[in-house]
Every structure is written in structure tokens, then in C-alpha cells.
Design a protein around this motif. Sequence first.
Motif, PDB file in Angstrom:
ATOM      1  N   TRP A  85       9.105  14.089  -1.451  1.00  0.00           N
ATOM      2  CA  TRP A  85       9.436  14.667  -0.149  1.00  0.00           C
ATOM      3  C   TRP A  85      10.849  15.229  -0.260  1.00  0.00           C
ATOM      4  O   TRP A  85      11.773  14.519  -0.622  1.00  0.00           O
ATOM      5  CB  TRP A  85       9.415  13.605   0.932  1.00  0.00           C
ATOM      6  N   TYR A  86      11.003  16.507   0.037  1.00  0.00           N
ATOM      7  CA  TYR A  86      12.313  17.156  -0.062  1.00  0.00           C
ATOM      8  C   TYR A  86      12.667  17.854   1.243  1.00  0.00           C
ATOM      9  O   TYR A  86      11.898  18.678   1.737  1.00  0.00           O
ATOM     10  CB  TYR A  86      12.324  18.218  -1.172  1.00  0.00           C
ATOM     11  N   TRP A  87      13.850  17.525   1.756  1.00  0.00           N
ATOM     12  CA  TRP A  87      14.439  18.296   2.837  1.00  0.00           C
ATOM     13  C   TRP A  87      15.225  19.407   2.165  1.00  0.00           C
ATOM     14  O   TRP A  87      16.147  19.136   1.406  1.00  0.00           O
ATOM     15  CB  TRP A  87      15.391  17.441   3.671  1.00  0.00           C
ATOM     16  N   THR A  88      14.844  20.657   2.383  1.00  0.00           N
ATOM     17  CA  THR A  88      15.570  21.775   1.792  1.00  0.00           C
ATOM     18  C   THR A  88      16.434  22.419   2.866  1.00  0.00           C
ATOM     19  O   THR A  88      16.001  22.613   4.000  1.00  0.00           O
ATOM     20  CB  THR A  88      14.620  22.812   1.161  1.00  0.00           C
ATOM     21  N   ASP A  89      17.651  22.730   2.495  1.00  0.00           N
ATOM     22  CA  ASP A  89      18.633  23.298   3.419  1.00  0.00           C
ATOM     23  C   ASP A  89      19.107  24.622   2.826  1.00  0.00           C
ATOM     24  O   ASP A  89      19.918  24.637   1.896  1.00  0.00           O
ATOM     25  CB  ASP A  89      19.788  22.313   3.574  1.00  0.00           C
ATOM     26  N   SER A  90      18.583  25.725   3.344  1.00  0.00           N
ATOM     27  CA  SER A  90      18.957  27.033   2.794  1.00  0.00           C
ATOM     28  C   SER A  90      20.409  27.371   3.085  1.00  0.00           C
ATOM     29  O   SER A  90      21.022  28.127   2.340  1.00  0.00           O
ATOM     30  CB  SER A  90      18.031  28.130   3.322  1.00  0.00           C
ATOM     31  N   GLY A  91      20.992  26.794   4.134  1.00  0.00           N
ATOM     32  CA  GLY A  91      22.403  27.042   4.437  1.00  0.00           C
ATOM     33  C   GLY A  91      23.322  26.472   3.371  1.00  0.00           C
ATOM     34  O   GLY A  91      24.282  27.118   2.955  1.00  0.00           O
ATOM     35  N   ARG A  92      23.043  25.286   2.913  1.00  0.00           N
ATOM     36  CA  ARG A  92      23.854  24.652   1.865  1.00  0.00           C
ATOM     37  C   ARG A  92      23.308  24.932   0.469  1.00  0.00           C
ATOM     38  O   ARG A  92      23.915  24.525  -0.518  1.00  0.00           O
ATOM     39  CB  ARG A  92      23.883  23.134   2.059  1.00  0.00           C
ATOM     40  N   LYS A  93      22.136  25.547   0.395  1.00  0.00           N
ATOM     41  CA  LYS A  93      21.474  25.825  -0.885  1.00  0.00           C
ATOM     42  C   LYS A  93      21.217  24.535  -1.671  1.00  0.00           C
ATOM     43  O   LYS A  93      21.400  24.465  -2.880  1.00  0.00           O
ATOM     44  CB  LYS A  93      22.297  26.800  -1.739  1.00  0.00           C
ATOM     45  N   MET A  94      20.790  23.494  -0.934  1.00  0.00           N
ATOM     46  CA  MET A  94      20.518  22.189  -1.544  1.00  0.00           C
ATOM     47  C   MET A  94      19.172  21.662  -1.050  1.00  0.00           C
ATOM     48  O   MET A  94      18.692  22.038   0.008  1.00  0.00           O
ATOM     49  CB  MET A  94      21.597  21.169  -1.164  1.00  0.00           C
TER      50      MET A  94
END
Length: 192
Positions: free
Chosen positions: A153-162
Motif C-alpha cells: 500500500w503506497y500513499w503517493t504525493d505528487s507535490g513532494r514527488k514521494m
Amino acid sequence: MNSKSMRWVALGLVLAVIIIVWRLVGAAPALDAESAAPVSPLPLPEGFKQVETSLLALAVPEGWSVGKSGKELIFTVNGEKAGETETLDWFDAQSWTHIRPNHSEQTEFAEVSDIPAPAAGNSRDFRLYKIRLVHTKPAAQLDPDWHYDDTRWYWTDSGRKMSYGVYFNEAEVDEGTMVKVVSSIRLKADGK
């Protein structure tokens, strides 16, 4: 009182105020590098405890042992690895193929929309992906054949690129427990 005495009294009062302020400021708890941005206590499901990395906090069952590997956590149950946290560069459905582990077959890749995004400073552009993999022994390895299944399960955050993930050994962790852990994740506001 003469003016010389008044100056000494005023100086004494100024010094007393400085000492009081210095003591009050100095009494604030010091934070180590690992907890530089503490996360307030999580609302814990019954039978769970809070654990933290330098980037996030999450709840895991009280019976799990928690170890560290660099900045990541490793979870064990009765001596068997149950899962671990993982921080990756940002990815989406198209770019995941470049990150997917070798010697694994993907059996599911789905965006999950019914679990609320973690608290994470000002960033609101999160996606949660659930990925199921079957890992197999590399052909060149001499050990007996083996395979294991995991759910990531991954929370992806395009703002932080993480991407902030936790994955579980399906033989050790049921889906209900996975969902409780994943839904408890809170990113630290200054995590990078």
C-alpha cells in the motif's frame, strides 16, 4: 534612593527577567533528529500501538515487534517478517513498472479511494495504491524453489514527488489489519 542605586536595581530586574525567560525556553523538550517533527498521538484502534520513522507515524498491532533498517521499520510476528515501511520516489500506474521489484509478478494494481488521505502538511494531492505481488526465487539461485505473496500500500504525493508505503506478508497479516495500519499513517509535516 540615588540614581546609582536605581541603576543597579534596574539592572538586577533585567537580569532576573532574562534568567526566568532563559529557564522557561530551556525547559522545552529537546527533539532528536528522528523525531524532529513529532506527530500528535494517533487515534489508535484497540490493541494497536503508535510507531514512527523520521517521515511518518502509524499504528501497528501491539503484538508486533518493530525494528529499524535505516529510515524504515520492519515488523515481525512470532519471529516471522510481517511487513515493513518503504519510501520511494513518486509513481503512478504508468511509472510503477520501473519501480516494481525484480522476480515478482504483479497480480493487482488498484487505486483505493475509500481510505482518507494522511495528514501531511499543506500537500493534498495524494493517491493510495494497493499492489499485490508474488515473489519467486531467481532462476540462478541454488536454494529450493520458494515464493511468497505480499500486498503493498503506497500513499503517493505528487507535490513532494514521494511515495510512502507499507507492505505486508499475506501469510502473516490479514486484510483487515492491513487496512487499519494503512489508514492510520500520518506523514510528518516537514518530512522530505
